[in-house]
Motif scaffolding. Structure first.
Motif, PDB file in Angstrom:
ATOM      1  N   ALA A   1       1.021  -1.777  -0.284  1.00  0.00           N
ATOM      2  CA  ALA A   1      -0.151   0.133   0.265  1.00  0.00           C
ATOM      3  C   ALA A   1       0.957   0.927   0.071  1.00  0.00           C
ATOM      4  O   ALA A   1       0.764   2.350  -1.142  1.00  0.00           O
ATOM      5  CB  ALA A   1      -0.761   0.372   1.535  1.00  0.00           C
ATOM      6  N   LYS A   2       1.730   1.565   1.231  1.00  0.00           N
ATOM      7  CA  LYS A   2       2.873   2.581   0.823  1.00  0.00           C
ATOM      8  C   LYS A   2       3.162   2.386  -0.578  1.00  0.00           C
ATOM      9  O   LYS A   2       3.637   4.177  -0.763  1.00  0.00           O
ATOM     10  CB  LYS A   2       3.824   2.161   2.123  1.00  0.00           C
ATOM     11  N   LEU A   3       3.539   1.462  -1.173  1.00  0.00           N
ATOM     12  CA  LEU A   3       4.522   1.954  -2.124  1.00  0.00           C
ATOM     13  C   LEU A   3       3.701   2.316  -3.262  1.00  0.00           C
ATOM     14  O   LEU A   3       4.212   2.332  -4.269  1.00  0.00           O
ATOM     15  CB  LEU A   3       5.123  -0.221  -2.810  1.00  0.00           C
ATOM     16  N   ASN A   4       2.937   2.157  -3.532  1.00  0.00           N
ATOM     17  CA  ASN A   4       1.668   2.614  -4.530  1.00  0.00           C
ATOM     18  C   ASN A   4       0.629   3.339  -3.647  1.00  0.00           C
ATOM     19  O   ASN A   4      -0.814   3.648  -4.338  1.00  0.00           O
ATOM     20  CB  ASN A   4       0.322   0.942  -4.832  1.00  0.00           C
ATOM     21  N   GLY A   5       1.003   4.642  -3.131  1.00  0.00           N
ATOM     22  CA  GLY A   5       0.008   5.170  -2.559  1.00  0.00           C
ATOM     23  C   GLY A   5      -1.528   4.860  -2.237  1.00  0.00           C
ATOM     24  O   GLY A   5      -2.413   5.965  -2.498  1.00  0.00           O
ATOM     25  N   TYR A   6      -1.735   3.813  -1.725  1.00  0.00           N
ATOM     26  CA  TYR A   6      -3.189   3.538  -0.606  1.00  0.00           C
ATOM     27  C   TYR A   6      -3.129   3.301   0.488  1.00  0.00           C
ATOM     28  O   TYR A   6      -1.484   3.324   1.189  1.00  0.00           O
ATOM     29  CB  TYR A   6      -3.264   2.119  -1.002  1.00  0.00           C
ATOM     30  N   ASP A   7      -4.141   3.154   1.011  1.00  0.00           N
ATOM     31  CA  ASP A   7      -4.476   3.421   2.795  1.00  0.00           C
ATOM     32  C   ASP A   7      -4.295   1.923   3.003  1.00  0.00           C
ATOM     33  O   ASP A   7      -4.459   1.308   2.984  1.00  0.00           O
ATOM     34  CB  ASP A   7      -5.926   3.730   3.067  1.00  0.00           C
ATOM     35  N   GLU A   8      -2.906   2.535   3.916  1.00  0.00           N
ATOM     36  CA  GLU A   8      -1.726   1.396   4.433  1.00  0.00           C
ATOM     37  C   GLU A   8      -2.655   0.785   5.365  1.00  0.00           C
ATOM     38  O   GLU A   8      -3.181  -0.421   5.105  1.00  0.00           O
ATOM     39  CB  GLU A   8      -0.753   2.114   4.767  1.00  0.00           C
TER      40      GLU A   8
ATOM     41  N   THR B   1      -7.236  -1.583  -6.184  1.00  0.00           N
ATOM     42  CA  THR B   1      -5.774  -1.265  -6.279  1.00  0.00           C
ATOM     43  C   THR B   1      -5.813  -2.002  -5.409  1.00  0.00           C
ATOM     44  O   THR B   1      -4.996  -2.602  -4.701  1.00  0.00           O
ATOM     45  CB  THR B   1      -5.255  -0.514  -5.815  1.00  0.00           C
ATOM     46  N   LEU B   2      -6.606  -2.003  -4.242  1.00  0.00           N
ATOM     47  CA  LEU B   2      -6.872  -3.009  -3.527  1.00  0.00           C
ATOM     48  C   LEU B   2      -7.111  -4.302  -3.499  1.00  0.00           C
ATOM     49  O   LEU B   2      -6.036  -4.943  -2.304  1.00  0.00           O
ATOM     50  CB  LEU B   2      -7.776  -2.729  -2.337  1.00  0.00           C
ATOM     51  N   ASP B   3      -7.497  -4.713  -4.342  1.00  0.00           N
ATOM     52  CA  ASP B   3      -7.829  -6.349  -4.727  1.00  0.00           C
ATOM     53  C   ASP B   3      -6.429  -6.694  -5.046  1.00  0.00           C
ATOM     54  O   ASP B   3      -5.856  -7.785  -5.042  1.00  0.00           O
ATOM     55  CB  ASP B   3      -8.923  -6.411  -6.151  1.00  0.00           C
ATOM     56  N   LYS B   4      -5.921  -6.177  -5.919  1.00  0.00           N
ATOM     57  CA  LYS B   4      -4.175  -6.255  -6.222  1.00  0.00           C
ATOM     58  C   LYS B   4      -3.661  -6.747  -5.301  1.00  0.00           C
ATOM     59  O   LYS B   4      -1.939  -7.421  -4.901  1.00  0.00           O
ATOM     60  CB  LYS B   4      -3.722  -5.663  -7.105  1.00  0.00           C
ATOM     61  N   ILE B   5      -2.966  -5.700  -4.049  1.00  0.00           N
ATOM     62  CA  ILE B   5      -2.627  -5.741  -2.915  1.00  0.00           C
ATOM     63  C   ILE B   5      -2.992  -6.802  -2.251  1.00  0.00           C
ATOM     64  O   ILE B   5      -1.516  -7.611  -1.964  1.00  0.00           O
ATOM     65  CB  ILE B   5      -3.110  -4.248  -1.913  1.00  0.00           C
TER      66      ILE B   5
ATOM     67  N   SER C   1       6.652  -7.891  -8.253  1.00  0.00           N
ATOM     68  CA  SER C   1       5.352  -7.434  -7.361  1.00  0.00           C
ATOM     69  C   SER C   1       6.022  -5.860  -6.238  1.00  0.00           C
ATOM     70  O   SER C   1       4.972  -5.216  -7.105  1.00  0.00           O
ATOM     71  CB  SER C   1       4.907  -7.988  -6.350  1.00  0.00           C
ATOM     72  N   TYR C   2       7.078  -6.070  -6.163  1.00  0.00           N
ATOM     73  CA  TYR C   2       7.821  -4.796  -5.621  1.00  0.00           C
ATOM     74  C   TYR C   2       8.006  -3.623  -6.688  1.00  0.00           C
ATOM     75  O   TYR C   2       7.889  -2.761  -5.618  1.00  0.00           O
ATOM     76  CB  TYR C   2       8.807  -5.023  -4.166  1.00  0.00           C
ATOM     77  N   SER C   3       8.248  -4.224  -7.395  1.00  0.00           N
ATOM     78  CA  SER C   3       8.479  -2.293  -8.544  1.00  0.00           C
ATOM     79  C   SER C   3       7.687  -2.639  -9.331  1.00  0.00           C
ATOM     80  O   SER C   3       7.363  -1.394  -9.522  1.00  0.00           O
ATOM     81  CB  SER C   3       9.874  -3.552  -9.059  1.00  0.00           C
ATOM     82  N   ASN C   4       6.034  -3.847  -9.832  1.00  0.00           N
ATOM     83  CA  ASN C   4       4.980  -3.206 -10.512  1.00  0.00           C
ATOM     84  C   ASN C   4       4.015  -4.055  -9.918  1.00  0.00           C
ATOM     85  O   ASN C   4       4.556  -4.917  -9.987  1.00  0.00           O
ATOM     86  CB  ASN C   4       5.726  -3.440 -11.788  1.00  0.00           C
ATOM     87  N   LEU C   5       3.326  -3.607  -9.513  1.00  0.00           N
ATOM     88  CA  LEU C   5       2.228  -4.235  -8.201  1.00  0.00           C
ATOM     89  C   LEU C   5       0.806  -5.175  -9.905  1.00  0.00           C
ATOM     90  O   LEU C   5       1.173  -5.966  -9.725  1.00  0.00           O
ATOM     91  CB  LEU C   5       1.163  -3.411  -7.769  1.00  0.00           C
ATOM     92  N   ASP C   6       0.834  -4.721 -10.437  1.00  0.00           N
ATOM     93  CA  ASP C   6      -0.020  -5.102 -11.882  1.00  0.00           C
ATOM     94  C   ASP C   6       0.811  -6.716 -11.639  1.00  0.00           C
ATOM     95  O   ASP C   6       0.898  -7.010 -13.076  1.00  0.00           O
ATOM     96  CB  ASP C   6       0.030  -3.994 -13.014  1.00  0.00           C
ATOM     97  N   ALA C   7       2.079  -6.292 -12.679  1.00  0.00           N
ATOM     98  CA  ALA C   7       3.127  -7.347 -13.413  1.00  0.00           C
ATOM     99  C   ALA C   7       3.267  -8.665 -12.174  1.00  0.00           C
ATOM    100  O   ALA C   7       3.207  -9.830 -12.475  1.00  0.00           O
ATOM    101  CB  ALA C   7       4.134  -6.663 -12.984  1.00  0.00           C
TER     102      ALA C   7
END
Ligand code: GDP
Ligand code: FE
Ligand code: FE
Ligand code: FE
Length: 194
Positions: free
Chosen positions: A42-49, A127-131, A154-160
């Motif tokens: 979440a932190k890496l992707n700007g989402y509510d941690e 985004t939360l689904d992916k996380i 995953s840490y470099s690209n969530l979609d990947a």
């Protein structure tokens, strides 16, 4: 391990105690690992941690609920009857979201959808689904060939990360000639195909 009251009717201590009461120690540890990994993603992707940490913690809440309870719930709560042709591997996400709302007082649709989708993924993923989907796969307790690469991706690209996991899981299931849930295939075609 503390969860803000924002997303549930229960206190943090009540959520933790309730979850502990329905699973073994190993599963509980996994849920803590997924929670911590979800917070990091979440932190890496700007989402509510805090929201990601709670969703990660509860994602497998229903993993060990008895099969008879599931069958009853699927029949009585208006779930697709086709679910009766599957098993707890599939139920604990899709039907699990129902138990989480009922038992943990979490009514937040984003969290419930992330739980619904955490095993099979879906063509649409928030985004939360992916996380949650990815955190479940790469949390520190996971150990399988490819897990380090999955973490890097995953840490470099969530979609990947989502694509990597879907390719890996479908290959793993096909190798065993296991029945694959159609939604998993649909998700594979959206997120994993290069
Ligand atoms: P866990 O609950 O932390 O063990 O992880 P998941 O919820 O991601 O997956 C639960 C189980 O379901 C694993 O053994 C997966 O391999 C399996 N699984 C994932 N997708 C499918 C599918 O499409 N069909 C079937 N039969 N099993 C699946
Ligand atoms: Fe799961
Ligand atoms: Fe998963
Ligand atoms: Fe899990």
């Amino acid at each position: 391990l503390v969860f803000k009251k924002t997303f549930s009717d229960l206190t943090s201590d009540q959520i933790i105690a309730q979850e502990k009461s329905v699973m073994d120690e190993k599963r509980f540890k996994h849920c803590i690992g997924v929670s911590q990994t979800a917070r990091k993603l979440a932190k890496l992707n700007g989402y509510d941690e805090d929201k990601a940490a709670l969703a990660g913690f509860v994602h497998d809440y229903a993993k060990q609920i008895p099969v008879e309870d599931y069958v009853k719930t699927i029949k009585e709560q208006g779930f697709d009857p086709d679910l009766l042709n599957w098993n707890r591997a599939i139920w604990h996400g899709i039907v699990g979201a129902y138990y989480i709302e009922r038992d943990l007082g979490i009514h937040d649709q984003e969290i419930l959808t992330a739980v619904n989708r955490h095993t099979t993924a879906d063509t649409e993923m928030t985004t939360l689904d992916k996380i949650v989907f990815v955190a479940d796969f790469i949390e520190p307790g996971r150990d399988f060939p490819g897990v380090d690469e999955a973490r890097e991706v995953s840490y470099s690209n969530l979609d990947a990360g989502v694509g990597y996991e879907l390719a890996h899981t479908i290959a793993f299931l096909a190798e065993k000639r296991a029945k694959i849930y159609p939604r998993s295939f649909a998700a594979y075609n959206v997120w994993a195909v290069k």
